[in-house]
Design a protein around this motif. Structure first.
Motif, PDB file in Angstrom:
ATOM      1  N   TYR A 182       3.411  -3.083  -8.979  1.00  0.00           N
ATOM      2  CA  TYR A 182       4.283  -3.444  -7.852  1.00  0.00           C
ATOM      3  C   TYR A 182       5.182  -4.627  -8.216  1.00  0.00           C
ATOM      4  O   TYR A 182       6.329  -4.725  -7.748  1.00  0.00           O
ATOM      5  CB  TYR A 182       3.432  -3.781  -6.615  1.00  0.00           C
ATOM      6  CG  TYR A 182       2.830  -5.167  -6.672  1.00  0.00           C
ATOM      7  CD1 TYR A 182       3.453  -6.253  -6.073  1.00  0.00           C
ATOM      8  CD2 TYR A 182       1.643  -5.399  -7.374  1.00  0.00           C
ATOM      9  CE1 TYR A 182       2.926  -7.539  -6.165  1.00  0.00           C
ATOM     10  CE2 TYR A 182       1.104  -6.664  -7.472  1.00  0.00           C
ATOM     11  CZ  TYR A 182       1.744  -7.732  -6.868  1.00  0.00           C
ATOM     12  OH  TYR A 182       1.217  -8.990  -6.981  1.00  0.00           O
ATOM     13  N   SER A 299      -3.295  -5.043  -2.373  1.00  0.00           N
ATOM     14  CA  SER A 299      -3.659  -4.231  -1.226  1.00  0.00           C
ATOM     15  C   SER A 299      -5.104  -3.731  -1.311  1.00  0.00           C
ATOM     16  O   SER A 299      -5.431  -2.674  -0.784  1.00  0.00           O
ATOM     17  CB  SER A 299      -2.725  -3.020  -1.165  1.00  0.00           C
ATOM     18  OG  SER A 299      -2.915  -2.218  -2.346  1.00  0.00           O
ATOM     19  N   HIS A 328       2.494 -13.427   3.334  1.00  0.00           N
ATOM     20  CA  HIS A 328       2.695 -12.000   3.615  1.00  0.00           C
ATOM     21  C   HIS A 328       1.475 -11.237   3.122  1.00  0.00           C
ATOM     22  O   HIS A 328       1.005 -11.476   1.999  1.00  0.00           O
ATOM     23  CB  HIS A 328       3.953 -11.479   2.924  1.00  0.00           C
ATOM     24  CG  HIS A 328       4.191 -10.024   3.154  1.00  0.00           C
ATOM     25  ND1 HIS A 328       4.446  -9.508   4.403  1.00  0.00           N
ATOM     26  CD2 HIS A 328       4.173  -8.961   2.299  1.00  0.00           C
ATOM     27  CE1 HIS A 328       4.602  -8.191   4.310  1.00  0.00           C
ATOM     28  NE2 HIS A 328       4.434  -7.838   3.048  1.00  0.00           N
ATOM     29  N   ILE A 330      -0.273  -7.482   2.441  1.00  0.00           N
ATOM     30  CA  ILE A 330      -0.080  -6.043   2.277  1.00  0.00           C
ATOM     31  C   ILE A 330      -1.357  -5.343   2.740  1.00  0.00           C
ATOM     32  O   ILE A 330      -2.455  -5.695   2.302  1.00  0.00           O
ATOM     33  CB  ILE A 330       0.239  -5.701   0.814  1.00  0.00           C
ATOM     34  CG1 ILE A 330       1.522  -6.438   0.376  1.00  0.00           C
ATOM     35  CG2 ILE A 330       0.396  -4.201   0.619  1.00  0.00           C
ATOM     36  CD1 ILE A 330       1.862  -6.292  -1.094  1.00  0.00           C
ATOM     37  N   LYS A 333      -5.457  -0.669   1.216  1.00  0.00           N
ATOM     38  CA  LYS A 333      -5.129   0.712   0.869  1.00  0.00           C
ATOM     39  C   LYS A 333      -6.224   1.701   1.259  1.00  0.00           C
ATOM     40  O   LYS A 333      -5.986   2.911   1.338  1.00  0.00           O
ATOM     41  CB  LYS A 333      -4.815   0.828  -0.624  1.00  0.00           C
ATOM     42  CG  LYS A 333      -5.980   0.504  -1.553  1.00  0.00           C
ATOM     43  CD  LYS A 333      -5.524   0.443  -3.014  1.00  0.00           C
ATOM     44  CE  LYS A 333      -6.675   0.183  -3.969  1.00  0.00           C
ATOM     45  NZ  LYS A 333      -7.608   1.295  -4.061  1.00  0.00           N
ATOM     46  N   ALA A 346       3.853   1.818  -3.209  1.00  0.00           N
ATOM     47  CA  ALA A 346       3.771   1.471  -1.785  1.00  0.00           C
ATOM     48  C   ALA A 346       3.717  -0.047  -1.602  1.00  0.00           C
ATOM     49  O   ALA A 346       4.331  -0.598  -0.674  1.00  0.00           O
ATOM     50  CB  ALA A 346       2.545   2.123  -1.159  1.00  0.00           C
ATOM     51  N   ASP A 349       7.231  -1.335  -2.168  1.00  0.00           N
ATOM     52  CA  ASP A 349       8.073  -1.042  -0.995  1.00  0.00           C
ATOM     53  C   ASP A 349       7.817  -2.052   0.118  1.00  0.00           C
ATOM     54  O   ASP A 349       8.751  -2.525   0.783  1.00  0.00           O
ATOM     55  CB  ASP A 349       7.814   0.378  -0.493  1.00  0.00           C
ATOM     56  CG  ASP A 349       8.268   1.450  -1.468  1.00  0.00           C
ATOM     57  OD1 ASP A 349       9.075   1.139  -2.365  1.00  0.00           O
ATOM     58  OD2 ASP A 349       7.799   2.600  -1.336  1.00  0.00           O
ATOM     59  N   ASP A 350       6.546  -2.375   0.332  1.00  0.00           N
ATOM     60  CA  ASP A 350       6.165  -3.326   1.374  1.00  0.00           C
ATOM     61  C   ASP A 350       6.712  -4.719   1.059  1.00  0.00           C
ATOM     62  O   ASP A 350       7.314  -5.384   1.916  1.00  0.00           O
ATOM     63  CB  ASP A 350       4.634  -3.356   1.485  1.00  0.00           C
ATOM     64  CG  ASP A 350       4.141  -4.232   2.615  1.00  0.00           C
ATOM     65  OD1 ASP A 350       4.302  -5.460   2.537  1.00  0.00           O
ATOM     66  OD2 ASP A 350       3.557  -3.695   3.587  1.00  0.00           O
TER      67      ASP A 350
END
Length: 361
Positions: A182, A299, A328, A330, A333, A346, A349-350
């Motif tokens: 990520y 995540s 922040h 996330i 999962k 994902a 993207d977050d």
């Protein structure tokens, strides 16, 4: 007679030029036409690569290129990117040899990047030189990207086991791809220079091995406590810290050797954890006084519902009273093991969505 001498001179010069053009162009590791990114050590003989995401990039005109390299243990893998597209993956051997990076390219201008996709526990690599294909020409170093980002993280940031599709969650070299983590995905989305200061299993207060991030974050060679990184060499606009996942596990295992080493017989109180996190962020702020710092978590299960760890981070950041530091989280999962390629995307993207709303480059 003068005409004869002139003819001989012309033939000699023409032959010399032909022979030169038939030889491959070599760019030694210290050649200024190579653009390095990451914490890389330069010796007279080679560039030493340790960290995930360390890279060397060139611009050239020609049909292919090779690299003379050697690995410390024969475990590291590199992703080869030509004109912003992945074209190859190479697995280094522990002997010094020439590796084909790209071949049979269309004639013309190309960029080529050598990207370390495995982390430093696989050993270091030695990069000696690029060898361009015959009739190729090297150009000036690729222009440095204007934006800069650095990640401090653990196995999630390294891309541990992201390519293991068997469910065995193997983080050995063939299944770890930091190019698709990520963190790397986020950096490429923002077209930013990318530095990854991360290690699988690491924490802020305790790790699965005898080294924590506050002891590692300022190293050039991560295996050498005397090897100190010069933070002036790379000043990120944005710093992302994704840590506490490993702390959340080990602090609940009193029989773990590192638990005993760091805490003795009693688990740390929340106040101790909050202070340790706050102190680490303060250390980052000290070396990067103008950076925007994102304290994230996810995540894996440290962000599952009911987890206290996001709250610890929020309290630590709140106490710093710094408007350029954000939190922040996330979402969990809710699948076994480390994030897969799909889950890494994902996460990216977050994080990208959060950064687009809050970060000012």
């Amino acid at each position: 007679m003068r005409k004869l001498y002139g003819l001989i001179f012309f033939i000699a010069i023409s032959g010399a030029l032909t022979n030169c053009s038939a030889q491959s162009v070599i760019l030694k590791s210290k050649d200024q036409r190579i653009r390095y990114t990451g914490r890389i050590n330069q010796t007279d003989e080679a560039a030493e690569f340790y960290w995930t995401g360390s890279s060397a990039k060139i611009t050239f005109s020609g049909t292919g290129a090779s690299a003379l390299m050697q690995d410390e243990r024969g475990e590291n893998y590199y992703t080869i990117i030509v004109d912003d597209k992945v074209v190859n993956t190479i697995h280094l051997d522990n002997t010094k040899q020439l590796y084909t990076l790209a071949e049979n390219l269309p004639a013309g201008k190309h960029t080529l990047e050598l990207f370390k996709r495995t982390e430093w526990d696989k050993g270091k690599s030695y990069f000696y030189q690029f060898n361009l294909a015959k009739d190729a020409g090297a150009m000036s170093a690729p222009e440095a990207k204007k934006r800069k980002i650095e990640f401090f993280g653990n196995s999630i940031t390294c891309g541990y086991a992201d390519e293991d599709t068997t469910g065995k969650d193997r983080g050995t070299a063939p299944y770890e791809n930091g190019y698709l983590s990520y963190a790397a995905l986020t950096a490429r989305h923002f077209d930013a220079q990318y530095v990854c200061t991360a290690k699988s299993g690491i924490g802020i207060t305790v790790s699965w091995f005898p080294l924590i991030m506050p002891e590692m974050y300022n190293r050039l060679d991560p295996t050498d406590p005397t090897s100190v990184w010069d933070f002036k060499k790379y000043t990120p606009d944005v710093v992302v810290i994704n840590l506490f996942q490993n702390d959340s596990w080990i602090t609940k295992i009193p029989d773990n050797p590192q638990f005993k080493e760091r805490f003795g017989t009693k688990a740390p109180e929340p106040e101790q954890l909050i202070k340790a996190y706050r102190d680490f962020v303060k250390s980052v702020r000290k070396v990067y006084p103008k950076a925007q710092i994102l304290c994230i978590l996810g995540s894996m299960d440290a962000t599952k519902e009911g987890s206290p760890w996001p709250g610890y981070i929020e309290k630590a950041v709140s106490a710093l009273n710094d408007k350029a530091i954000f939190t922040h989280f996330i979402p969990y999962k809710n699948t076994p093991g480390h994030p897969s390629i799909k889950e890494q995307q994902a996460m990216a993207d977050d994080l990208i969505a959060f950064m687009e709303k809050n970060v000012k480059w």
